[in-house]
Design an enzyme around this catalytic site. Structure first.
Site, PDB file in Angstrom:
ATOM      1  CE  LYS A  77     -64.176 121.517  44.173  1.00 53.60           C
ATOM      2  NZ  LYS A  77     -63.653 120.151  44.239  1.00 53.60           N
ATOM      3  CB  VAL A 123     -64.594 107.754  45.196  1.00 52.51           C
ATOM      4  CG1 VAL A 123     -65.618 106.798  45.090  1.00 52.51           C
ATOM      5  CG2 VAL A 123     -63.257 108.154  45.447  1.00 52.51           C
ATOM      6  N   GLY A 124     -67.679 108.694  46.526  1.00 47.76           N
ATOM      7  CA  GLY A 124     -68.773 108.266  47.146  1.00 47.76           C
ATOM      8  C   GLY A 124     -69.907 109.217  48.937  1.00 47.76           C
ATOM      9  CB  VAL A 161     -69.661 114.052  40.473  1.00 51.34           C
ATOM     10  CG1 VAL A 161     -68.151 113.229  40.735  1.00 51.34           C
ATOM     11  CG2 VAL A 161     -70.883 113.600  39.568  1.00 51.34           C
ATOM     12  CE  LYS A 202     -76.694 115.423  58.325  1.00 50.30           C
ATOM     13  NZ  LYS A 202     -75.685 115.978  57.760  1.00 50.30           N
ATOM     14  CG  PHE A 229     -62.892 112.641  56.305  1.00 53.43           C
ATOM     15  CD1 PHE A 229     -61.761 112.554  56.102  1.00 53.43           C
ATOM     16  CD2 PHE A 229     -62.396 113.161  58.278  1.00 53.43           C
ATOM     17  CE1 PHE A 229     -60.308 111.991  56.589  1.00 53.43           C
ATOM     18  CE2 PHE A 229     -61.292 112.780  58.962  1.00 53.43           C
ATOM     19  CZ  PHE A 229     -60.247 112.613  57.841  1.00 53.43           C
ATOM     20  CG  ASN A 241     -63.874 115.438  43.500  1.00 56.93           C
ATOM     21  OD1 ASN A 241     -63.123 116.472  44.537  1.00 56.93           O
ATOM     22  ND2 ASN A 241     -64.311 115.825  42.535  1.00 56.93           N
ATOM     23  CB  VAL A 282     -66.556 125.344  63.563  1.00 57.47           C
ATOM     24  CG1 VAL A 282     -66.046 123.903  63.997  1.00 57.47           C
ATOM     25  CG2 VAL A 282     -67.016 126.225  62.199  1.00 57.47           C
TER      26      VAL A 282
END
Length: 333
Positions: free
Chosen positions: A133, A175-176, A181, A48, A22, A173, A68
Site C-alpha cells: 500500500k 495470510v491469516g 480478511v 499481549k 509477524f 497481505n 515507538v
C-alpha cells in the site's frame, strides 16, 4: 556466506510491535533456529506481552513496554542491541482514514524515533517492514508507510560515524494475520453468515504466509547493503476466489470499495521501473538518492546478481504471473 542461523548467533535483536502476528512468528523462528543471545519484544500492550511470555517461556526473551512514539524509551530499550526489526504500525486502512493524526504519529514520527534511537545506539542492521500500500498510495496508511520507507532509506545518508545500515522489506497481505480478511471470513463462516461481503469482483491482492515473510526478512538481513527496498516474488489471488476457498457454499454480496481501498495493489510502480532490479525470487528497488559511499545493488552480499527490468515494468497484483487458486490457499492455511 553464513546462513541466517549463524549470522544471528550471539546477537541481540529487538523487534518493535513484537506481539503482533509477524512478531510472534519472527521470534519463534529465531528462538528455534538460531543461537541468538537475546530477543527483545518492544510493544505497548502489557496483556499481549504477558501472554507471549507464558507461551514462549524462553530465558533469551526480554519484554519492554513502550511506544515507538516515545524516543526516550526507545533509546533505553535499544542499548546493547545489534539488530532492529521495525514491525510496529497502525495498519487498519479505514481506521487510519478516520484517525489520520494517530496514524501519522505512529507510522511516521515513530519511524523517525526508531531511526534516531538506532543511530544513537550504533545498531548494526535495521530492517523496516513496509506494505504494498506504500506504492502509489491512495490511502493515509499507505502514505504514512511511504514516508516511513523514505525515512529509512535516507537514514543511510545521515548516519555520521555510525555504521548502521537501514533497509526496507515490502510485501503484500499476510495470510491469516491478525485483523486481516482471512480470519474475518473464517469468523463469518463459523457464525453461519448468510453471505460473504466482497467489495468488488475485480479486486486482487498479493499474498504471502507469515513464515515466508519472516524467512524473507531474515534473508534480507544477509543480502542488504543499506538503502534498498526488498520485494519478494509472491502470488496474487482474486478476492472472489478467496471467498470460494473459505466459504464455498455461501453466496457473496458486493458491498463497494471501502474508504482508502484499491482494486489492485502495486509493489513496484511503473514510475520506479528504472530503479528496479530483478533477482531469481525477489526484486530490489534502488534508492532515488545517492549516498556518500556508493553501493552496487546489482550484487547482494550473498553474491546474487540482479538485472534491470523493462522500462515499462510494473509489479501489480493484477498482472502477476503467479496466481493462487482456492485449493492453493487452503493448503497454505
Amino acid at each position: 556466506m553464513p546462513n541466517h542461523q549463524n549470522m544471528l548467533d550471539n546477537q541481540t535483536i529487538l523487534i518493535t510491535g513484537g506481539t503482533g502476528s509477524f512478531g510472534k512468528c519472527f521470534v519463534r523462528k529465531v528462538l528455534d533456529t538460531t543461537n541468538a543471545k537475546k530477543i527483545i519484544v518492544y510493544s505497548r500492550d502489557e496483556l499481549k506481552q504477558s501472554e507471549m511470555a507464558m507461551e514462549f517461556n524462553d530465558p533469551r526473551m526480554r519484554f519492554f513496554i513502550g511506544d515507538v512514539r516515545d524516543l526516550e524509551r526507545l533509546n533505553y530499550a535499544l542499548e546493547g542491541v545489534d539488530i532492529c526489526i521495525h514491525a510496529a504500525a497502525l495498519k487498519h486502512v479505514p481506521i487510519a482514514e478516520y484517525n489520520p493524526l494517530e496514524c501519522i504519529k505512529t507510522n511516521i514520527m515513530g519511524a523517525s524515533n526508531v531511526i534516531n534511537a538506532c543511530l544513537k545506539n550504533a545498531i548494526s542492521q535495521v530492517i523496516a517492514l513496509s506494505t504494498d500500500k506504500a506504492a502509489n498510495p491512495i490511502n493515509l496508511y499507505g502514505a504514512t508507510k511511504l514516508c516511513s520507507d523514505k525515512l529509512f532509506v535516507s537514514a543511510n545518508n545521515f548516519k555520521g560515524s555510525s555504521q548502521t545500515q537501514f533497509s526496507v522489506v515490502r510485501y503484500g497481505n499476510v495470510v491469516g494475520s491478525r485483523g486481516s480478511v482471512v480470519p474475518f471470513f473464517k469468523k463469518l463462516v463459523q457464525n453461519k453468515a448468510s453471505e460473504i461481503p466482497i467489495t468488488d469482483i475485480r479486486m486482487t491482492r498479493f499474498w504471502i504466509t507469515l513464515d515466508e515473510g519472516v524467512s524473507f526478512v531474515l534473508k534480507s538481513l544477509k543480502r542488504m547493503h543499506g538503502g534498498e527496498i526488498f520485494v519478494p516474488k509472491i502470488p496474487s489471488m482474486k478476492m472472489t476466489d478467496l471467498a470460494k476457498a473459505l466459504a464455498p457454499n455461501t453466496p457473496t454480496k458486493i458491498i463497494g470499495i471501502r474508504p482508502g481501498e484499491k482494486l489492485h495493489e502495486v509493489m513496484i510502480p511503473k514510475d520506479e521501473s528504472h530503479l528496479a532490479l530483478e533477482f531469481e525470487d525477489f526484486f530490489i528497488i534502488q534508492p532515488t538518492i545517492s549516498f556518500q559511499t556508493p553501493k552496487d545493488y546489482t550484487l547482494t552480499k550473498l553474491h546474487e546478481k540482479g538485472q534491470k527490468v523493462a522500462p515499462d515494468f510494473e509489479y501489480s497484483s493484477h498482472n502477476n504471473n503467479q496466481w493462487l487458486e482456492p485449493d492453493d490457499l487452503l493448503k497454505l492455511l
